[in-house]
Design a protein around this motif. Structure first.
Motif, PDB file in Angstrom:
ATOM      1  N   ILE A   1       0.917  -1.247   0.461  1.00 55.72           N
ATOM      2  CA  ILE A   1       0.305  -0.062   0.433  1.00 55.72           C
ATOM      3  C   ILE A   1       0.739   1.076   0.439  1.00 55.72           C
ATOM      4  O   ILE A   1       0.214   2.507  -0.903  1.00 55.72           O
TER       5      ILE A   1
ATOM      6  N   VAL B   1      -5.922   4.093  -3.856  1.00 59.44           N
ATOM      7  CA  VAL B   1      -5.310   3.054  -2.700  1.00 59.44           C
ATOM      8  C   VAL B   1      -6.337   3.016  -1.356  1.00 59.44           C
ATOM      9  O   VAL B   1      -6.598   2.013  -0.530  1.00 59.44           O
TER      10      VAL B   1
ATOM     11  N   TRP C   1      -7.598   0.119  -1.927  1.00 58.24           N
ATOM     12  CA  TRP C   1      -7.599  -1.275  -1.487  1.00 58.24           C
ATOM     13  C   TRP C   1      -7.230  -1.893  -0.116  1.00 58.24           C
ATOM     14  O   TRP C   1      -7.609  -2.479   0.526  1.00 58.24           O
ATOM     15  N   GLU C   2      -7.121  -0.393   0.306  1.00 57.72           N
ATOM     16  CA  GLU C   2      -7.344  -0.619   2.114  1.00 57.72           C
ATOM     17  C   GLU C   2      -8.297  -1.462   2.168  1.00 57.72           C
ATOM     18  O   GLU C   2      -8.245  -1.872   3.191  1.00 57.72           O
TER      19      GLU C   2
END
Length: 299
Positions: A64, A76, A79-80
């Motif tokens: 990340i 980002v 995705w987290e």
């Protein structure tokens, strides 16, 4: 100092971080499909703990952070959130299954997938049936889980009364308890058109491997050999001659715990088949008949 630090990192690890964005994109897309289309997601945490994904520890945090500088914050962040969401879905941790034995993990996953897919392979039963659930419960109550043999369940009654529909509902009820299934429809008509060999071929081929049967004796031998070590659920629909059954089923041919469901208009067929349970399907009660009439007459 910085030069030395760069050389201390495994080059393969650097490449993994660079390309991990594709894996993260795939993960985010999978979870989008789950939310929008209701797809089932079965996570396998291969040599990693869910908590590492949830709290972005180790290489997950590195991945990340590696992309925060060159990608938009929205990507980002997505995705987290995907890593956190997948970590909360019940799955399997590879290291906790049989001390990390991957063969055991594969077997568990395959069994689970087949179980989830069972609805795809179940028999089609009309919606809003009247009285079927009561019949299914009555037959289910007769099954003894401790019985160490093959159950032969016979359903008999006049033509058109609903024997096949009841048997399909019962078959679907038992479906997920068996790895092997065989459904042979319209046995009476098939026999009249193509003979007993065709019924034998259908019975064997339902296991998933196509076969040709050149004669009745060969069909008999194949049935015995293919089913001998398999706990199977078998449904033979509309058998009208007990002589046909001796070429199709026998309690001693199947692994203990197997269930054979037979529908017929002729109770004598079940007597000669040594059925453990014979269920006489009668006409609907007055109340049920009224419900059925109203559903069709008034929608």
């Amino acid at each position: 100092m910085q030069h030395d630090a760069v050389h201390d990192i495994d080059p393969d690890y650097i490449r993994e971080l660079r390309f991990s964005k594709w894996c993260l994109r795939e993960l985010a897309q999978i979870l989008k499909c789950k939310r929008s289309g209701g797809q089932i997601v079965l996570p396998i945490f291969y040599k990693v703990e869910p908590s590492q994904m949830r709290h972005l520890k180790g290489r997950f945090g590195d991945a990340i952070n590696a992309h925060k500088e060159d990608l938009a914050e929205m990507f980002v962040k997505e995705w987290e959130e995907a890593l956190e969401e997948i970590s909360c879905i019940k799955g399997w941790e590879s290291e906790k299954i049989d001390n990390g034995h991957e063969g055991a993990l594969v077997k568990i996953v395959v069994t689970k997938v087949l179980s989830e897919l069972k609805g795809t392979f179940q028999l089609i039963v009309p919606q809003q049936l009247v009285g079927i659930d009561d019949h299914v419960k009555q037959i289910m109550s007769l099954i003894d889980a401790k019985f160490n043999g093959t159950w032969i369940i016979g359903i008999y009654g006049m033509g058109g009364i609903g024997k096949t529909t009841l048997a399909k509902a019962l078959y679907n009820k038992f479906f997920d308890q068996f790895e092997y299934h065989s459904f042979v429809a319209d046995c009476r008509e098939t026999y009249q058109r193509e003979g007993i060999k065709c019924l034998q071929k259908q019975l064997i081929s339902s296991l998933g491997s196509w076969c040709d049967v050149s004669n009745v004796d060969e069909g008999l031998r194949l049935i015995k050999s293919r089913f001998a070590h398999k706990k199977a659920l078998i449904f033979l629909d509309d058998i009208d001659d007990s002589a046909h059954l001796k070429y199709l089923v026998d309690c001693g041919w199947f692994k203990a715990g197997s269930i054979v469901i037979i529908t017929t208009r002729n109770k004598d067929v079940l007597d000669q088949a040594s059925a453990y349970h014979m269920y006489h399907l009668n006409e609907l009660s007055l109340d049920q008949s009224l419900i059925l009439f109203c559903r069709h007459a008034f929608q």
